[in-house]
Write an enzyme that holds these catalytic residues in place. Structure first.
Site, PDB file in Angstrom:
ATOM      1  N   GLY A 140     -12.806  54.571 -25.914  1.00 61.00           N
ATOM      2  CA  GLY A 140     -13.019  54.469 -24.464  1.00 61.00           C
ATOM      3  C   GLY A 140     -11.677  54.346 -23.764  1.00 61.00           C
ATOM      4  O   GLY A 140     -11.448  53.429 -22.976  1.00 61.00           O
TER       5      GLY A 140
ATOM      6  N   THR B 162     -10.078  55.799 -19.093  1.00 64.58           N
ATOM      7  CA  THR B 162     -10.152  55.223 -17.741  1.00 64.58           C
ATOM      8  C   THR B 162     -10.284  53.696 -17.874  1.00 64.58           C
ATOM      9  O   THR B 162     -10.489  53.162 -18.970  1.00 64.58           O
ATOM     10  CB  THR B 162     -11.390  55.752 -16.949  1.00 64.58           C
ATOM     11  OG1 THR B 162     -12.568  55.472 -17.694  1.00 64.58           O
ATOM     12  CG2 THR B 162     -11.310  57.235 -16.665  1.00 64.58           C
ATOM     13  N   GLY B 163     -10.191  53.001 -16.754  1.00 65.35           N
ATOM     14  CA  GLY B 163     -10.500  51.573 -16.672  1.00 65.35           C
ATOM     15  C   GLY B 163      -9.741  50.707 -17.650  1.00 65.35           C
ATOM     16  O   GLY B 163      -8.539  50.890 -17.891  1.00 65.35           O
TER      17      GLY B 163
ATOM     18  N   GLU C  87     -14.562  63.166 -22.185  1.00 62.98           N
ATOM     19  CA  GLU C  87     -14.171  63.682 -20.873  1.00 62.98           C
ATOM     20  C   GLU C  87     -14.336  65.191 -20.826  1.00 62.98           C
ATOM     21  O   GLU C  87     -14.421  65.852 -21.862  1.00 62.98           O
ATOM     22  CB  GLU C  87     -12.715  63.290 -20.571  1.00 62.98           C
ATOM     23  CG  GLU C  87     -12.457  61.785 -20.566  1.00 62.98           C
ATOM     24  CD  GLU C  87     -13.148  61.050 -19.416  1.00 62.98           C
ATOM     25  OE1 GLU C  87     -13.634  61.713 -18.477  1.00 62.98           O
ATOM     26  OE2 GLU C  87     -13.208  59.797 -19.487  1.00 62.98           O
TER      27      GLU C  87
ATOM     28  N   ALA D 102     -18.268  59.105 -28.867  1.00 66.22           N
ATOM     29  CA  ALA D 102     -17.887  58.009 -29.775  1.00 66.22           C
ATOM     30  C   ALA D 102     -19.088  57.435 -30.522  1.00 66.22           C
ATOM     31  O   ALA D 102     -18.935  56.806 -31.566  1.00 66.22           O
ATOM     32  CB  ALA D 102     -17.208  56.892 -28.980  1.00 66.22           C
TER      33      ALA D 102
ATOM     34  N   ALA E 255     -17.972  52.514 -21.768  1.00 64.68           N
ATOM     35  CA  ALA E 255     -19.037  52.208 -20.802  1.00 64.68           C
ATOM     36  C   ALA E 255     -19.774  53.510 -20.563  1.00 64.68           C
ATOM     37  O   ALA E 255     -19.177  54.501 -20.148  1.00 64.68           O
ATOM     38  CB  ALA E 255     -18.449  51.679 -19.495  1.00 64.68           C
TER      39      ALA E 255
ATOM     40  N   TYR F 211     -26.337  40.821 -13.183  1.00 67.44           N
ATOM     41  CA  TYR F 211     -25.376  41.043 -14.270  1.00 67.44           C
ATOM     42  C   TYR F 211     -25.678  40.145 -15.476  1.00 67.44           C
ATOM     43  O   TYR F 211     -26.361  40.551 -16.400  1.00 67.44           O
ATOM     44  CB  TYR F 211     -23.908  40.901 -13.787  1.00 67.44           C
ATOM     45  CG  TYR F 211     -23.010  41.641 -14.751  1.00 67.44           C
ATOM     46  CD1 TYR F 211     -22.564  42.928 -14.483  1.00 67.44           C
ATOM     47  CD2 TYR F 211     -22.695  41.089 -16.001  1.00 67.44           C
ATOM     48  CE1 TYR F 211     -21.818  43.645 -15.421  1.00 67.44           C
ATOM     49  CE2 TYR F 211     -21.956  41.788 -16.938  1.00 67.44           C
ATOM     50  CZ  TYR F 211     -21.517  43.055 -16.638  1.00 67.44           C
ATOM     51  OH  TYR F 211     -20.792  43.753 -17.564  1.00 67.44           O
TER      52      TYR F 211
HETATM   53  P1  NAD Z   1     -14.857  53.018 -17.434  1.00 71.73           P
HETATM   54  O1  NAD Z   1     -16.056  53.726 -16.912  1.00 71.73           O
HETATM   55  O2  NAD Z   1     -13.629  53.024 -16.591  1.00 71.73           O
HETATM   56  O3  NAD Z   1     -14.400  53.615 -18.870  1.00 71.73           O
HETATM   57  C1  NAD Z   1     -15.322  54.011 -19.819  1.00 71.73           C
HETATM   58  C2  NAD Z   1     -14.631  54.715 -20.976  1.00 71.73           C
HETATM   59  O4  NAD Z   1     -15.635  55.008 -21.944  1.00 71.73           O
HETATM   60  C3  NAD Z   1     -13.973  56.068 -20.616  1.00 71.73           C
HETATM   61  O5  NAD Z   1     -12.784  56.215 -21.367  1.00 71.73           O
HETATM   62  C4  NAD Z   1     -15.000  57.101 -21.120  1.00 71.73           C
HETATM   63  O6  NAD Z   1     -14.457  58.367 -21.483  1.00 71.73           O
HETATM   64  C5  NAD Z   1     -15.513  56.365 -22.333  1.00 71.73           C
HETATM   65  N1  NAD Z   1     -16.835  56.840 -22.764  1.00 71.73           N
HETATM   66  C6  NAD Z   1     -18.014  56.818 -22.098  1.00 71.73           C
HETATM   67  N2  NAD Z   1     -18.992  57.348 -22.884  1.00 71.73           N
HETATM   68  C7  NAD Z   1     -18.398  57.700 -24.046  1.00 71.73           C
HETATM   69  C8  NAD Z   1     -18.859  58.291 -25.243  1.00 71.73           C
HETATM   70  N3  NAD Z   1     -20.146  58.612 -25.421  1.00 71.73           N
HETATM   71  N4  NAD Z   1     -17.955  58.555 -26.218  1.00 71.73           N
HETATM   72  C9  NAD Z   1     -16.632  58.266 -26.071  1.00 71.73           C
HETATM   73  N5  NAD Z   1     -16.143  57.658 -24.976  1.00 71.73           N
HETATM   74  C10 NAD Z   1     -17.023  57.388 -23.978  1.00 71.73           C
HETATM   75  O7  NAD Z   1     -15.339  51.560 -17.811  1.00 71.73           O
HETATM   76  P2  NAD Z   1     -14.681  50.103 -17.665  1.00 71.73           P
HETATM   77  O8  NAD Z   1     -15.131  49.512 -16.378  1.00 71.73           O
HETATM   78  O9  NAD Z   1     -13.242  50.115 -18.012  1.00 71.73           O
HETATM   79  O10 NAD Z   1     -15.498  49.343 -18.797  1.00 71.73           O
HETATM   80  C11 NAD Z   1     -15.012  49.157 -20.098  1.00 71.73           C
HETATM   81  C12 NAD Z   1     -15.553  47.854 -20.644  1.00 71.73           C
HETATM   82  O11 NAD Z   1     -15.065  46.778 -19.821  1.00 71.73           O
HETATM   83  C13 NAD Z   1     -17.072  47.758 -20.603  1.00 71.73           C
HETATM   84  O12 NAD Z   1     -17.523  47.052 -21.744  1.00 71.73           O
HETATM   85  C14 NAD Z   1     -17.336  46.940 -19.349  1.00 71.73           C
HETATM   86  O13 NAD Z   1     -18.567  46.261 -19.388  1.00 71.73           O
HETATM   87  C15 NAD Z   1     -16.157  45.983 -19.429  1.00 71.73           C
HETATM   88  N6  NAD Z   1     -15.834  45.290 -18.164  1.00 71.73           N
HETATM   89  C16 NAD Z   1     -15.733  45.988 -16.993  1.00 71.73           C
HETATM   90  C17 NAD Z   1     -15.473  45.278 -15.815  1.00 71.73           C
HETATM   91  C18 NAD Z   1     -15.370  45.981 -14.481  1.00 71.73           C
HETATM   92  O14 NAD Z   1     -15.384  45.320 -13.433  1.00 71.73           O
HETATM   93  N7  NAD Z   1     -15.247  47.283 -14.471  1.00 71.73           N
HETATM   94  C19 NAD Z   1     -15.288  43.882 -15.852  1.00 71.73           C
HETATM   95  C20 NAD Z   1     -15.344  43.231 -17.061  1.00 71.73           C
HETATM   96  C21 NAD Z   1     -15.634  43.933 -18.226  1.00 71.73           C
END
Ligand code: NAD
Length: 403
Positions: free
Chosen positions: A49, A52-53, A76, A113, A141, A236
């Site tokens: 993952g 992004t993020g 992606e 993944a 995610a 949540y």
């Molecule tokens: P995001 O949407 O920015 O990133 C998701 C990543 O997952 C991307 O790299 C995407 O390509 C990858 N992905 C999605 N489906 C996929 C698949 N089938 N195979 C391979 N890769 C795949 O998400 P995020 O907000 O960075 O979330 C990441 C983690 O952080 C999650 O567990 C989320 O719950 C946690 N989190 C997020 C926040 C928030 O506010 N965004 C806060 C705390 C924790």
């Protein structure tokens, strides 16, 4: 294709991404990490993952902050003659280019993944280039998952459990505050959400990597969670996604047993709420984030993904604060968000927010800006009136096609 790329938002989805703007956003994260100095961290990292993020910020931090070699797995879309690539594609392409330019190792695997095939591809690449990994970050995610053994398709939902839930939410782009009522989830919706966003796939990754003997002694594996304040608990922490997060906690305990032979560790970091594609999809949360940003920016404690990931790896996992865990064993990067003074202010302001005072009471502008920036828009020093090349290649993926 060389073309002018305009922003097109539908709901909480962006239909376009700007390659040059995404590259700039990646460069900003790299520059931030470099400005904070080098730290002793992991050597060989697998980020699942990674585009992004929090996953992208994790990869950038470990590579440019600790000189780690990293393999990023993501799902992606490249550009075609009708559409730009997804933002994560452009991010991944630019991270690799920046790594190549500065003598770092970053390679990518693009695909599902959740599938066994992508796990095996990652193992092959680890064996070929790194031999073993000492850090595995799980930051996927996704709204759906195809089970690799049964072929069953699971879709996750963002719903309360036990009773319907009504609260305020915002259409950030129209600037409209409105009430939303979310029906309580059914048992099968809860189970489906746990199957997608719970720890099952994390465990499968660690099982595959263990079996292939590509985990180094003292390996650490990290997954990310969120808890948040009472205000968002019904949607949540106590909702369907919260059940998935409770599941990753149980899986972390299992993995801690499974990794004992390597003296390894599975740990969950509870991160702050930030604007990502994943969080934009959750009702109520974008309004909460807008208010949170306002209060934290005023207090000088606001952070994005990259600031937190630097704190995580530099201080909490490999540095002086290594043993700082809460009573449940979590690393708490949401400490500034959960500061009682911050939450008291949010609780007092929340009932007052309406259409007329949205811009004044909250940082809705900052929310929108962060959202646009996820897709490479609203970046300083990018001339959006100029045509750009949308077909950007990811160096290591081009290489593997040629082999
Ligand atoms: P995001 O949407 O920015 O990133 C998701 C990543 O997952 C991307 O790299 C995407 O390509 C990858 N992905 C999605 N489906 C996929 C698949 N089938 N195979 C391979 N890769 C795949 O998400 P995020 O907000 O960075 O979330 C990441 C983690 O952080 C999650 O567990 C989320 O719950 C946690 N989190 C997020 C926040 C928030 O506010 N965004 C806060 C705390 C924790």
């Amino acid at each position: 294709m060389n073309t002018i790329v305009e922003r097109k938002i539908r709901g909480f989805i962006s239909l376009t991404s700007h390659a040059v703007g995404c590259a700039k956003a990646v460069d900003e994260q790299i520059a931030y990490v470099k400005s904070q100095g080098k730290f002793n961290g992991p050597k060989n990292v697998l980020v699942i993952g990674a585009s992004t993020g929090y996953g992208l910020a994790s990869l950038i931090t470990t590579v440019f902050g600790a000189n780690a070699k990293a393999i990023g797995v993501f799902f992606e879309r490249p550009a075609d003659d009708k559409r730009t690539a997804s933002a994560g594609w452009y991010n991944a392409a630019h991270v690799e280019q920046a790594a190549l330019a500065s003598g770092h190792y970053v390679k990518s695997i693009n695909g599902d993944a959740f599938s066994d095939d992508i796990k095996l591809q990652a193992i092959d690449l680890i064996r070929r280039d790194l031999k073993q990994v000492d850090l595995v970050i799980y930051s996927v995610a996704s709204p759906r998952r195809i089970h690799p053994v049964t072929g069953e398709i699971f879709s996750s939902v963002l719903k309360p459990i036990g009773q319907d839930y009504c609260n305020k939410t915002v259409d950030a782009f129209r600037g409209e505050v409105k009430d939303v009522t979310l029906p309580s989830a059914t048992d099968s919706e809860i189970a489906n959400t746990v199957a997608v966003m719970g720890g099952d796939d994390w465990e499968r990754w660690i099982d595959f990597l263990t079996e292939a003997r590509v985990l180094a002694p003292h390996v650490v594996t990290v997954n990310y969670s969120y808890i948040g304040p009472d205000l968002t608990h019904p949607i949540y922490k106590d909702g369907t996604i919260g059940q998935a997060k409770a599941h990753i906690k149980r899986v972390a305990s299992k993995l801690n047993h499974k990794l004992q032979h390597l003296q390894g560790e599975a740990v969950i970091s509870v991160n702050k709420a930030v604007v990502t594609q994943a969080s934009a999809a959750i009702p109520v949360v974008p309004l909460y984030i807008s208010l949170l940003f306002k209060v934290m920016k005023e207090k000088g404690t606001h952070e994005g993904c990259i600031e937190q990931m630097l704190r995580l790896f530099k201080n909490r996992l490999y540095g002086a604060e290594k043993d700082q865990r809460d009573a449940e064993g979590y690393i708490r990067l949401d400490d500034f968000e959960m500061d009682p003074a911050v939450q008291a202010k949010i609780a007092a302001l929340w009932p007052q927010i309406n259409n007329a005072n949205l811009a004044e009471l909250t940082d809705i502008e900052g929310y929108r800006r962060d959202f646009y920036r996820l897709f490479g828009f609203d970046m300083a020093d990018v001339d959006y009136t100029q045509p750009i090349e949308t077909a950007v290649g990811i160096p290591s993926l081009l290489e593997s096609v040629q082999v």
